[in-house]
Structures are given as C-alpha cells and as structure tokens.
Design an enzyme around this catalytic site. Structure first.
Site, short mmCIF file in Angstrom:
data_model
loop_
_atom_site.label_atom_id
_atom_site.label_comp_id
_atom_site.label_asym_id
_atom_site.label_seq_id
_atom_site.Cartn_x
_atom_site.Cartn_y
_atom_site.Cartn_z
N GLU A 151 0.83 -1.20 0.00
CA GLU A 151 0.00 0.00 0.00
C GLU A 151 0.86 1.25 0.00
O GLU A 151 1.71 1.45 0.88
CB GLU A 151 -0.96 0.02 1.19
N GLU A 157 3.03 8.20 7.29
CA GLU A 157 2.82 6.81 7.69
C GLU A 157 3.94 5.87 7.25
O GLU A 157 3.98 4.72 7.67
CB GLU A 157 1.46 6.33 7.18
N ASP A 184 -4.55 3.90 -2.78
CA ASP A 184 -5.63 4.37 -1.90
C ASP A 184 -5.82 5.85 -2.22
O ASP A 184 -4.88 6.64 -2.07
CB ASP A 184 -5.18 4.13 -0.44
N HIS A 187 -4.69 8.61 0.28
CA HIS A 187 -3.25 8.91 0.28
C HIS A 187 -2.84 9.60 -1.02
O HIS A 187 -2.01 10.51 -1.00
CB HIS A 187 -2.44 7.63 0.48
N ARG A 216 -11.66 10.95 5.38
CA ARG A 216 -11.95 9.54 5.67
C ARG A 216 -13.38 9.34 6.17
O ARG A 216 -13.67 8.33 6.81
CB ARG A 216 -10.92 8.94 6.65
N GLU A 245 -12.68 2.31 2.89
CA GLU A 245 -12.11 2.52 4.21
C GLU A 245 -12.64 3.82 4.77
O GLU A 245 -12.59 4.84 4.10
CB GLU A 245 -10.59 2.67 4.09
#
Ligand code: MN
Length: 306
Positions: A151, A157, A184, A187, A216, A245
């Site tokens: 990912e 992160e 994703d 991101h 999110r 998500e």
C-alpha cells in the site's frame, strides 16, 4: 474479469473495533447484508485473530476476506536493526499462514516498513533489505494464490512508498508475480500530482484499491474528485477488489485508530455509511465504464451516414 466485475469490500473498522466472535459476526453479517462481496480484516495483532471462528463466519455469510496490516516500528524490515527485521519477517509469514488457512486472497498494507511517522528518509540499504524480505514472503504466499498489496501511503505513515511510481519500482525489484501495488485515493490525494495518471502508469501492477475521502468520512462529502480516479481504473481495465475505508471516533481500534490519527467523529451509523459507499462506488463504476464506451466508439450521426 473486467472493470465492473470488481469485488466490492469494506474495512471491518466501519463496524467494529475488535475481533471477538460477537464483533466478527456483527461485521461479517452486516457486510454481507448490505451486499458487499468481501470484508477486509485488520491484522495489526495477528494473535488476536481466531482463524477457525473467522473462517466459519465467512463461510456462513458467503463472504470473501482480505487481511491488512502495517508493521509496528519494532518489526521494521526497512531499518538498521537486524532483530527488528527478523521479527517483521516472522510477522509477515504468520499473516501469510492466517491468509492461507482463511482462504484470504490478499494481504495488503504497509508490509515493507514500519507503520509510523519517520523522522528521517529511507536508506538504500534499508530499501534493499525490505525488498529481499518481501521476495521471500511473496514466494511463501504464491502457492496459496495470495496477492501481497504494497500500500502506497502518505509521508506521515512511511518513508518508503509515498507514490504509485515508487510502488511500481518496488514491486519490480521484488520480482515475484504476486507482489502488487495497492493504491488508496485518500493517500493519493496527499501525494500524487495527477491521480488518474498515477493509476494509468501503475497499470496491470495494480492489485488492490482503497476508496476513502479526504477526511476519511462519507464518500463524496470531502474534497476528492472521484471521477478521474474511477476513469483511471476503467482505462486500465482494473478488475481487482475495491474496498471502502472510513474511520470515525465512533468505532475505535486502540492501535489502528491512534496511528491513523482518528480524533474526530465523522459518522455515527456505520451501516448507513457503508450502504451509501456501496451505492456511490457502483455509480462511479457505471459512469467510468460509460465514459470509456463513449470515448472509444464513433458516434452514429448524420456526419457518418452521409
Ligand atoms: Mn488504505
């Protein structure tokens, strides 16, 4: 399999913060009832996953499962501590065994470094060590048809994979066919110059996709433009899973929520949230497929008939 046949999934944290039998049943039953094909189960702490119980519930509700994790800093396979790298490799192998026993198709997330804010850039030596370890993990997963999704996440992160181009280069270095890029759009919104181009350039290296809006919360309620993202997925004929998500302080996994910085309550009703996400995603897929159809066919009109 073509674009439009994608399995649609939802992250378990939209429902529950833990994985007791009661929690697992609630998440799996709800995901199936809303009409999703798969549930993504976080395995930050693989020892808390009762594999037999989880497998029975997935079978009972005819749901597919995928696993996701980020390595804790004391298991960093990209760092200079050889003991930490050993622990990280053992952890990844443990999750491969769980995926095999569950029949899970994918293991995704921050598999290649610690899941943490780094205070220094990655080193070439650390990157090469991560590649070498993931090559062994991918080879161990290959006979069970498990795909490993690296990912690509934002700079807060990890310090290894922040862009799709880095993800592609990394998978090429690993050099095993089940090493795939996991993108994703939450991101991508932070790191990519052009999300559609990033998806197109990832092409058939893309193995897993997460949807999520800029904060999110509910899809479409933030600042992400989903139209070019789904158009990119359509253009490359992406046929893999698309998993939603979303995180809110309403449902807390002490470990995951804190690393992700989930301090705000963006929703209270997880079922309403995932029901909306499924309809939103299906509408985006239909729109993107229509764009592709209209842009690749000559229009029938008087100019062609003359
Ligand atoms: Mn994600």
């Amino acid at each position: 399999m073509a674009f439009g046949d994608n399995k649609l999934g939802v992250h378990a944290l939209c429902w529950v913060g833990g994985w007791s039998e009661t929690e697992a049943r609630r998440a799996i039953e709800g995901t199936a009832r809303v009409g999703y094909d798969l549930i993504e189960i976080p395995t930050l702490d693989p020892d808390t996953i009762d594999v037999g119980m989880t497998k029975r519930l997935l079978e009972e509700y005819k749901l597919a499962g995928t696993l996701s994790l980020g390595l804790s800093p004391d298991m960093d396979i990209s760092g200079s501590d050889p003991e930490a790298a050993k622990r990280g490799e053992a952890e990844l192998m443990k999750v491969v065994a769980i995926a095999r026993d569950l029949g899970a198709s994918h293991i995704t997330g921050i598999l290649y470094s610690g899941f943490t804010k780094y205070n220094q850039p990655a080193t070439q030596k650390g990157l090469e060590q991560s590649v070498t370890i993931l090559r062994r993990v991918c080879e161990a997963a290959l006979p069970s048809n498990i795909t490993l999704g690296m990912e690509v996440v934002n700079r807060y992160e990890t310090n290894i994979l922040n862009t799709a181009a880095q993800g592609v280069a990394f998978c090429e270095m690993v050099g095993v066919p089940n090493a795939k890029v996991h993108l994703d759009c939450y991101h991508m919104n932070i790191e990519e110059a052009d999300a559609e181009q990033a998806i197109i350039q990832t092409g058939d290296r893309l193995g897993y996709f997460h949807t999520g809006d800029s904060h999110r919360g509910y899809l479409g309620s933030g600042s992400i433009d989903f139209i070019p993202i789904f158009r990119g997925l359509a253009r490359i004929g992406y046929a893999g899973p698309i998993t939603f998500e979303s995180f809110s302080s309403e449902v807390v996994d002490a470990k995951l929520s804190n690393i992700l910085g989930i301090w705000r309550n963006l929703w209270t009703d997880g079922e309403d949230l995932v029901r909306h996400a499924k309809a939103f995603t299906e509408a985006q897929i239909t729109s993107a497929a229509a764009t592709l159809r209209l842009s690749s066919h000559q229009p029938k009109g008087v100019l062609q008939n003359g």
